[in-house]
Design a protein around this motif. Sequence first.
Motif, PDB file in Angstrom:
ATOM      1  N   LEU A  70       0.840  -1.204   0.000  1.00  0.00           N
ATOM      2  CA  LEU A  70       0.000   0.000   0.000  1.00  0.00           C
ATOM      3  C   LEU A  70       0.872   1.251   0.000  1.00  0.00           C
ATOM      4  CD1 LEU A  70      -3.009   1.017   0.253  1.00  0.00           C
ATOM      5  CD2 LEU A  70      -2.561   1.208   2.703  1.00  0.00           C
ATOM      6  N   PHE A  71       1.934   1.231   0.793  1.00  0.00           N
ATOM      7  CA  PHE A  71       2.839   2.384   0.866  1.00  0.00           C
ATOM      8  C   PHE A  71       3.554   2.598  -0.466  1.00  0.00           C
ATOM      9  CE2 PHE A  71       7.025   4.276   1.882  1.00  0.00           C
ATOM     10  CZ  PHE A  71       6.581   5.495   2.395  1.00  0.00           C
ATOM     11  N   ILE A  72       3.971   1.507  -1.107  1.00  0.00           N
ATOM     12  CA  ILE A  72       4.622   1.613  -2.413  1.00  0.00           C
ATOM     13  C   ILE A  72       3.645   2.181  -3.441  1.00  0.00           C
ATOM     14  CG2 ILE A  72       5.649   0.298  -4.316  1.00  0.00           C
ATOM     15  CD1 ILE A  72       6.753  -1.636  -2.179  1.00  0.00           C
ATOM     16  N   CYS A  73       2.391   1.728  -3.374  1.00  0.00           N
ATOM     17  CA  CYS A  73       1.349   2.261  -4.272  1.00  0.00           C
ATOM     18  C   CYS A  73       1.151   3.753  -4.049  1.00  0.00           C
ATOM     19  CB  CYS A  73       0.031   1.527  -4.044  1.00  0.00           C
ATOM     20  SG  CYS A  73       0.006  -0.161  -4.660  1.00  0.00           S
ATOM     21  N   ALA A  74       1.166   4.162  -2.783  1.00  0.00           N
ATOM     22  CA  ALA A  74       1.005   5.590  -2.466  1.00  0.00           C
ATOM     23  C   ALA A  74       2.188   6.402  -2.991  1.00  0.00           C
ATOM     24  CB  ALA A  74       0.860   5.772  -0.958  1.00  0.00           C
ATOM     25  N   LEU A  75       3.392   5.836  -2.871  1.00  0.00           N
ATOM     26  CA  LEU A  75       4.582   6.513  -3.400  1.00  0.00           C
ATOM     27  C   LEU A  75       4.467   6.722  -4.907  1.00  0.00           C
ATOM     28  CD1 LEU A  75       7.644   4.837  -1.615  1.00  0.00           C
ATOM     29  CD2 LEU A  75       6.980   7.234  -1.467  1.00  0.00           C
ATOM     30  N   LEU A  76       4.065   5.661  -5.601  1.00  0.00           N
ATOM     31  CA  LEU A  76       4.014   5.701  -7.058  1.00  0.00           C
ATOM     32  C   LEU A  76       2.808   6.469  -7.581  1.00  0.00           C
ATOM     33  CD1 LEU A  76       4.955   1.980  -7.803  1.00  0.00           C
ATOM     34  CD2 LEU A  76       6.419   3.983  -8.136  1.00  0.00           C
ATOM     35  N   GLY A  77       1.631   6.229  -6.974  1.00  0.00           N
ATOM     36  CA  GLY A  77       0.385   6.753  -7.530  1.00  0.00           C
ATOM     37  C   GLY A  77      -0.121   8.043  -6.937  1.00  0.00           C
ATOM     38  N   MET A  78       0.160   8.296  -5.650  1.00  0.00           N
ATOM     39  CA  MET A  78      -0.365   9.499  -5.001  1.00  0.00           C
ATOM     40  C   MET A  78       0.752  10.458  -4.578  1.00  0.00           C
ATOM     41  SD  MET A  78      -3.480   8.799  -5.206  1.00  0.00           S
ATOM     42  CE  MET A  78      -4.043   7.299  -5.975  1.00  0.00           C
ATOM     43  N   GLY A  79       1.993  10.057  -4.798  1.00  0.00           N
ATOM     44  CA  GLY A  79       3.121  10.884  -4.405  1.00  0.00           C
ATOM     45  C   GLY A  79       3.919  11.351  -5.602  1.00  0.00           C
ATOM     46  N   PHE A  80       4.893  10.556  -5.974  1.00  0.00           N
ATOM     47  CA  PHE A  80       5.849  10.978  -6.995  1.00  0.00           C
ATOM     48  C   PHE A  80       5.193  11.233  -8.351  1.00  0.00           C
ATOM     49  CE2 PHE A  80       9.201   8.451  -4.456  1.00  0.00           C
ATOM     50  CZ  PHE A  80       9.340   9.520  -3.581  1.00  0.00           C
ATOM     51  N   ASN A  81       4.192  10.420  -8.707  1.00  0.00           N
ATOM     52  CA  ASN A  81       3.608  10.608 -10.035  1.00  0.00           C
ATOM     53  C   ASN A  81       2.869  11.950 -10.139  1.00  0.00           C
ATOM     54  OD1 ASN A  81       0.714   9.949  -9.236  1.00  0.00           O
ATOM     55  ND2 ASN A  81       0.559   9.726 -11.445  1.00  0.00           N
ATOM     56  N   ASN A  96       1.181  19.598 -24.942  1.00  0.00           N
ATOM     57  CA  ASN A  96       2.232  18.602 -24.689  1.00  0.00           C
ATOM     58  C   ASN A  96       1.794  17.636 -23.599  1.00  0.00           C
ATOM     59  OD1 ASN A  96       4.017  19.651 -26.572  1.00  0.00           O
ATOM     60  ND2 ASN A  96       5.013  20.995 -25.102  1.00  0.00           N
ATOM     61  N   SER A  97       1.219  18.174 -22.543  1.00  0.00           N
ATOM     62  CA  SER A  97       0.764  17.356 -21.423  1.00  0.00           C
ATOM     63  C   SER A  97      -0.325  16.382 -21.867  1.00  0.00           C
ATOM     64  CB  SER A  97       0.228  18.267 -20.307  1.00  0.00           C
ATOM     65  OG  SER A  97      -0.382  17.513 -19.293  1.00  0.00           O
ATOM     66  N   ALA A  98      -1.304  16.875 -22.632  1.00  0.00           N
ATOM     67  CA  ALA A  98      -2.421  16.039 -23.086  1.00  0.00           C
ATOM     68  C   ALA A  98      -1.950  14.900 -23.977  1.00  0.00           C
ATOM     69  CB  ALA A  98      -3.450  16.896 -23.820  1.00  0.00           C
ATOM     70  N   VAL A  99      -0.923  15.161 -24.767  1.00  0.00           N
ATOM     71  CA  VAL A  99      -0.395  14.116 -25.658  1.00  0.00           C
ATOM     72  C   VAL A  99       0.421  13.093 -24.872  1.00  0.00           C
ATOM     73  CG1 VAL A  99       1.208  13.651 -27.564  1.00  0.00           C
ATOM     74  CG2 VAL A  99      -0.386  15.577 -27.709  1.00  0.00           C
ATOM     75  N   LEU A 100       1.339  13.566 -24.042  1.00  0.00           N
ATOM     76  CA  LEU A 100       2.263  12.668 -23.342  1.00  0.00           C
ATOM     77  C   LEU A 100       1.564  11.790 -22.304  1.00  0.00           C
ATOM     78  CD1 LEU A 100       5.316  15.060 -22.931  1.00  0.00           C
ATOM     79  CD2 LEU A 100       5.249  12.957 -24.276  1.00  0.00           C
ATOM     80  N   ILE A 101       0.512  12.310 -21.679  1.00  0.00           N
ATOM     81  CA  ILE A 101      -0.187  11.536 -20.654  1.00  0.00           C
ATOM     82  C   ILE A 101      -0.836  10.293 -21.263  1.00  0.00           C
ATOM     83  CG2 ILE A 101      -2.518  12.497 -20.744  1.00  0.00           C
ATOM     84  CD1 ILE A 101      -0.444  12.145 -17.560  1.00  0.00           C
ATOM     85  N   PHE A 157       9.658  15.840 -20.282  1.00  0.00           N
ATOM     86  CA  PHE A 157      10.315  14.663 -19.702  1.00  0.00           C
ATOM     87  C   PHE A 157       9.644  14.267 -18.384  1.00  0.00           C
ATOM     88  CE2 PHE A 157      13.467  13.141 -16.586  1.00  0.00           C
ATOM     89  CZ  PHE A 157      13.785  11.915 -17.165  1.00  0.00           C
ATOM     90  N   LEU A 158       9.326  15.252 -17.547  1.00  0.00           N
ATOM     91  CA  LEU A 158       8.670  14.960 -16.267  1.00  0.00           C
ATOM     92  C   LEU A 158       7.281  14.374 -16.483  1.00  0.00           C
ATOM     93  CD1 LEU A 158       9.666  18.045 -14.056  1.00  0.00           C
ATOM     94  CD2 LEU A 158      10.578  15.722 -13.951  1.00  0.00           C
ATOM     95  N   ILE A 159       6.546  14.872 -17.482  1.00  0.00           N
ATOM     96  CA  ILE A 159       5.209  14.346 -17.763  1.00  0.00           C
ATOM     97  C   ILE A 159       5.311  12.893 -18.231  1.00  0.00           C
ATOM     98  CG2 ILE A 159       3.158  14.583 -19.224  1.00  0.00           C
ATOM     99  CD1 ILE A 159       3.770  17.647 -19.237  1.00  0.00           C
ATOM    100  N   LEU A 160       6.336  12.584 -19.033  1.00  0.00           N
ATOM    101  CA  LEU A 160       6.560  11.198 -19.445  1.00  0.00           C
ATOM    102  C   LEU A 160       6.907  10.331 -18.231  1.00  0.00           C
ATOM    103  CD1 LEU A 160       6.784   9.136 -21.737  1.00  0.00           C
ATOM    104  CD2 LEU A 160       9.190   9.771 -21.971  1.00  0.00           C
ATOM    105  N   MET A 161       7.697  10.875 -17.303  1.00  0.00           N
ATOM    106  CA  MET A 161       8.020  10.153 -16.068  1.00  0.00           C
ATOM    107  C   MET A 161       6.758   9.858 -15.272  1.00  0.00           C
ATOM    108  SD  MET A 161      11.125   9.282 -15.719  1.00  0.00           S
ATOM    109  CE  MET A 161      10.993   8.850 -13.984  1.00  0.00           C
ATOM    110  N   ASN A 162       5.793  10.791 -15.313  1.00  0.00           N
ATOM    111  CA  ASN A 162       4.516  10.571 -14.647  1.00  0.00           C
ATOM    112  C   ASN A 162       3.834   9.314 -15.198  1.00  0.00           C
ATOM    113  OD1 ASN A 162       1.639  11.332 -13.567  1.00  0.00           O
ATOM    114  ND2 ASN A 162       1.446  11.314 -15.789  1.00  0.00           N
TER     115      ASN A 162
END
Length: 299
Positions: A70-81, A96-101, A157-162
């Motif tokens: 759950l904590f890993i999911c929170a890190l990935l999905g509700m935190g860093f992303n 750019n955001s709409a395309v990359l997402i 690049f950050l949006i792609l990382m998301n």
Amino acid sequence: MSKRTLAILAAIGATTIYGLNHTIAKGIMPHYMGAYALVELRVIGAAFLFWCMSFLGPKEKIEKKDFLRLFICALLGMGFNMLVFFKGLSLSTPINSAVLITTTPIIVVLLSAILIKEKVLPLKIVGIAIGFLGALGLILLSSETRQDAPNIPFGNFLILMNSILYGSYLITAKTLIEKYHPFTFMKWLFFLGIFICLPFGYEELATTDWSALNFDAVWRIGFVIIGTTFCTYLFNIFALTQLKASTVSAFVYVQPLIGILFALITGQDRLTTVKIVAACFVFVGVYLASKKPKRIVEH
């Protein structure tokens, strides 16, 4: 009106909100507040709403063995992303955001092959390659200069990382989503997200000029918290009760079209040759990577 029709409308509503969000959220940053401050407000607001809604669901407790996942999911999905998406949006542009997402389905296919050894057919490999070419084109070939988009290549690049982080979240969360009620799962994810995002958002929240937030800023913040976070999740949950997951996921193709049209209509962005070509590559890549193979019927 039938439940199926309502479910289709709910799916359209969710993807429309996502599409509008690229321009609406961009209007908050950085004029009214920083990206990290907005993320912190988003997780606090969503956590409050999901905890209130959780009383309508079953009374469940998270098992001790599931807290690490759950904590890993929170890190990935509700935190860093969220942090990298909103920071990227603050540095880049709505189109750019709409395309990359939209590359998220491609990321999921790729990560599923790497992490859980799912078989990837040649057509999907071609789709992954084409999609990434489009994403790289936006990152490496964007030469625009805008006052409200100070570093478009890095923002892209950050949006792609998301998309990579969110794709990882979807794979990691799969077992918990199947085990717990959505309200139970989301209330804990956003609760943990508050503390994960706080070290990043605290300084920006403390330095935000709250007295300068006019109606334009307030409704945009409210849209991000209530619309983009809370309503979209509820809409998708309802849609999934009446429609196949593949049907709901097909609406991902509508989101960038809405995002691009809204950005153009409101004058918040403009089309360039690089954006058009890159978008075509991404859309074709997503289609091929998401395409289900035809079943061979044995006679």
